[in-house]
Write a protein that holds these residues in place. Structure first.
Motif, short mmCIF file in Angstrom:
data_model
loop_
_atom_site.label_atom_id
_atom_site.label_comp_id
_atom_site.label_asym_id
_atom_site.label_seq_id
_atom_site.Cartn_x
_atom_site.Cartn_y
_atom_site.Cartn_z
N ILE A 1 -6.28 27.59 22.74
CA ILE A 1 -7.45 27.45 21.87
C ILE A 1 -8.27 26.19 22.16
CG2 ILE A 1 -6.31 28.72 20.00
CD1 ILE A 1 -5.96 25.96 18.59
N VAL A 2 -7.87 25.39 23.15
CA VAL A 2 -8.60 24.18 23.52
C VAL A 2 -8.77 24.19 25.04
CG1 VAL A 2 -8.56 21.64 23.59
CG2 VAL A 2 -7.78 22.85 21.54
N TRP B 1 -6.23 33.08 21.09
CA TRP B 1 -7.11 34.01 20.37
C TRP B 1 -6.93 35.47 20.76
CZ3 TRP B 1 -8.42 32.03 16.17
CH2 TRP B 1 -8.84 30.71 16.06
N LEU B 2 -6.27 35.77 21.84
CA LEU B 2 -6.13 37.16 22.30
C LEU B 2 -4.71 37.68 22.13
CD1 LEU B 2 -8.17 36.85 25.63
CD2 LEU B 2 -9.01 37.38 23.32
N ALA C 1 -14.15 27.12 23.32
CA ALA C 1 -14.43 25.68 23.30
C ALA C 1 -14.70 25.16 21.89
CB ALA C 1 -15.62 25.38 24.20
N MET C 2 -14.63 26.02 20.87
CA MET C 2 -15.03 25.63 19.52
C MET C 2 -14.20 24.47 18.98
SD MET C 2 -14.96 27.84 16.00
CE MET C 2 -13.18 27.67 15.90
N PHE C 3 -12.88 24.46 19.25
CA PHE C 3 -12.01 23.41 18.73
C PHE C 3 -12.00 22.15 19.61
CE2 PHE C 3 -8.91 26.22 16.07
CZ PHE C 3 -9.85 26.26 15.06
N ASP C 4 -12.65 22.17 20.75
CA ASP C 4 -12.60 21.01 21.65
C ASP C 4 -13.04 19.71 20.96
OD1 ASP C 4 -11.80 22.83 23.53
OD2 ASP C 4 -13.41 22.41 24.96
N PRO C 5 -14.15 19.72 20.18
CA PRO C 5 -14.56 18.45 19.56
C PRO C 5 -13.55 17.91 18.56
CG PRO C 5 -16.39 20.03 19.55
CD PRO C 5 -15.15 20.79 19.94
N PHE D 1 -1.45 30.11 12.31
CA PHE D 1 -1.79 31.19 13.23
C PHE D 1 -1.17 32.51 12.78
CE2 PHE D 1 -2.17 27.41 15.91
CZ PHE D 1 -3.39 27.63 16.52
N GLN D 2 -1.96 33.55 12.80
CA GLN D 2 -1.48 34.91 12.55
C GLN D 2 -0.82 35.44 13.82
OE1 GLN D 2 -4.66 37.69 12.32
NE2 GLN D 2 -3.41 39.40 11.58
N LEU D 3 0.42 35.89 13.72
CA LEU D 3 1.14 36.44 14.86
C LEU D 3 1.22 37.96 14.72
CD1 LEU D 3 3.96 33.73 15.05
CD2 LEU D 3 1.77 33.78 16.27
#
Length: 457
Positions: free
Chosen positions: A127-128, A144-145, A304-308, A351-353
């Motif tokens: 996710i990063v 995410w996948l 890239a949303m969580f990168d910052p 996180f949903q598993l």
């Protein structure tokens, strides 16, 4: 000096104390880690890795292995020892016809996504974007996948690996299958992977993804609604519930900056139209959101949303656990502790598993916990030392409150927590099998700076 030379055949750069770039060279992602190795060997290929492993074994010094340097407890750097750094090894080769990709061990997730998404294909991974592919994969690989295509290891076809005696071997379902079983979840315990081969999956390149945001005061009510909603969502949807103070980033309205919020971050690995239908109950049936940023966008943008929120150099402390389901007790304790967050940088995803993760047999790979419903990644974060002890205490407090409900833990989310916790991650029988495998491939425990599995006696 034991680190005087690696020999004339080594092609990479060597960094030692006193070199102009040494202080930069020894840094890792987690800024709370401050260690000083005697030598950092930047490897350009498998031959350099072989030389460096043999040299490290002969030196008797501690050995750390670094790809992206994202190890939460900083196990990719050591004091007074040798660091084998794989970051120069960044080759990626996509075969769109065969739907496979080969990636060297220094590749970062964003680099892999860029190459594979050029063909509308993807590996489920992370996710990063500045996370190293190697460490993420060897621990299992959530992202995410995962509910559609499984963990990163579930799309792994083969690895090239340098063993403790400096031998390059291949591991796949047909060649050294015992080793292939072990590297899919057993971490870096059995050697240094120099190259990965993955199967690719169709994706996007545009997906429906992003966060939907509520005030944190709605946490308990939202989580109860969310718990019921996800019971019959399709595998194309993966979500994570994130509690934090809203970050001061461009996509968040200024009036929300610093406000306590809870987000359901979504990624739908299917058609935008299908995802819109699936998300309608979340948007319309529960508490009213204050912000909805879940929209069609390139998958690489969503990745890239969580990168910052997770840049290099901040001080990070983590606790983690798996749970079967979000019971009322878990929801109440989560909402209660989320309201106590002080640092504007602290954020913890749940996180949903399930889905494709759970359809792989528990014994098919070394990874443990395929039947878990959720994994908590409790993260206390500060810019530096100031306030760090308080955030660490907060993370431990939430983890302790969840202790009666814990079913396991994801090894990539562990700090330095001891052998009992590592065994808990795998279960007793799988841990016994991993120790036997360790005895065969690394009887001297050369590769011990990791979530270590000691060799069987």
């Amino acid at each position: 000096m034991a680190t005087a030379s690696l020999g004339p055949s080594f092609r990479g750069r060597l960094a030692r104390p006193g070199d102009p770039t040494y202080d930069e060279d020894r840094q890792v992602w987690n800024g709370s880690i401050d260690r000083s190795p005697a030598l950092i060997a930047y490897c350009t290929g498998a031959a350099d890795v072989i030389d460096a492993v043999r040299f490290a074994a002969a030196s008797g010094l501690p050995l750390a292995v670094r790809s992206g340097g994202h190890s939460f407890p900083g196990q990719s750097v050591c004091d007074g020892g040798i660091v084998i750094d794989l970051s120069p090894m960044r080759g990626i080769r996509v075969d769109p016809g065969a739907r496979t990709v080969r990636a060297q061990a220094g590749v970062l997730l964003g680099e892999l996504d860029r190459e594979t998404q050029a063909f509308g294909l993807a590996v489920p991974a992370g996710i990063v974007t500045h996370t190293g592919l190697a460490g993420l994969t060897l621990g299992g690989g959530i992202g995410w996948l995962m509910r559609k295509y499984g963990l990163t290891i579930d799309q792994l076809a083969s690895v090239d690996l340098v063993t403790a005696d400096g031998t390059l071997v291949k591991a796949s379902a047909d060649e050294n299958p015992d080793l292939f079983w072990g590297v899919r979840g057993g971490g870096g315990n059995f050697g240094i992977v120099t190259e990965f081969e993955f199967r690719l999956n169709p994706l996007g390149p545009v997906v429906l993804a992003g966060p939907i945001v509520w005030p944190m005061a709605e946490s308990a009510r939202l989580l109860r609604f969310y718990r019921e909603w996800i019971t019959d969502v399709p595998d194309e949807l993966t979500t994570a519930v994130v509690h934090r103070k809203a970050p001061a980033v461009a996509y968040i309205p200024p009036e929300l900056h610093g406000q306590p919020v809870v987000m359901v971050v979504c990624c739908y690995a299917g058609s935008v139209e299908g995802g819109t239908r699936v998300l309608r109950p979340l948007r319309e049936g529960g508490p009213a959101p204050v912000l909805d940023l879940c929209a069609p966008k390139p998958f690489t943008e969503h990745q890239a949303m969580f990168d910052p929120s997770f840049p290099h150099g901040r001080w990070y402390y983590f606790k983690s656990c798996d749970v079967d389901r979000l019971s009322d007790e878990i929801i109440d304790r989560t909402a209660e502790h989320a309201a106590r967050i002080v640092s504007p940088l602290t954020a913890f995803p749940i996180f949903q598993l399930g889905g494709a993760i759970a359809r792989v047999g528990e014994d098919e790979t070394a990874f443990g916990g395929r039947s878990a419903g959720h994994t908590f990644n409790i993260n206390g974060t500060t810019e530096g030392a100031e306030g760090f002890a308080e955030e660490r205490a907060w993370a431990r407090g939430l983890w302790s409150a969840l202790a009666p409900h814990q079913t396991g833990v994801y090894t990539n989310f562990l700090m330095e927590e001891g052998e009992e916790r590592i065994e808990q991650a795998y279960g007793a029988e799988k841990y016994r099998r991993l120790r036997e495998l360790k005895r065969r491939y690394d009887p001297g425990n050369l590769f011990r700076l990791n979530q270590n599995i000691p060799p069987a006696a």
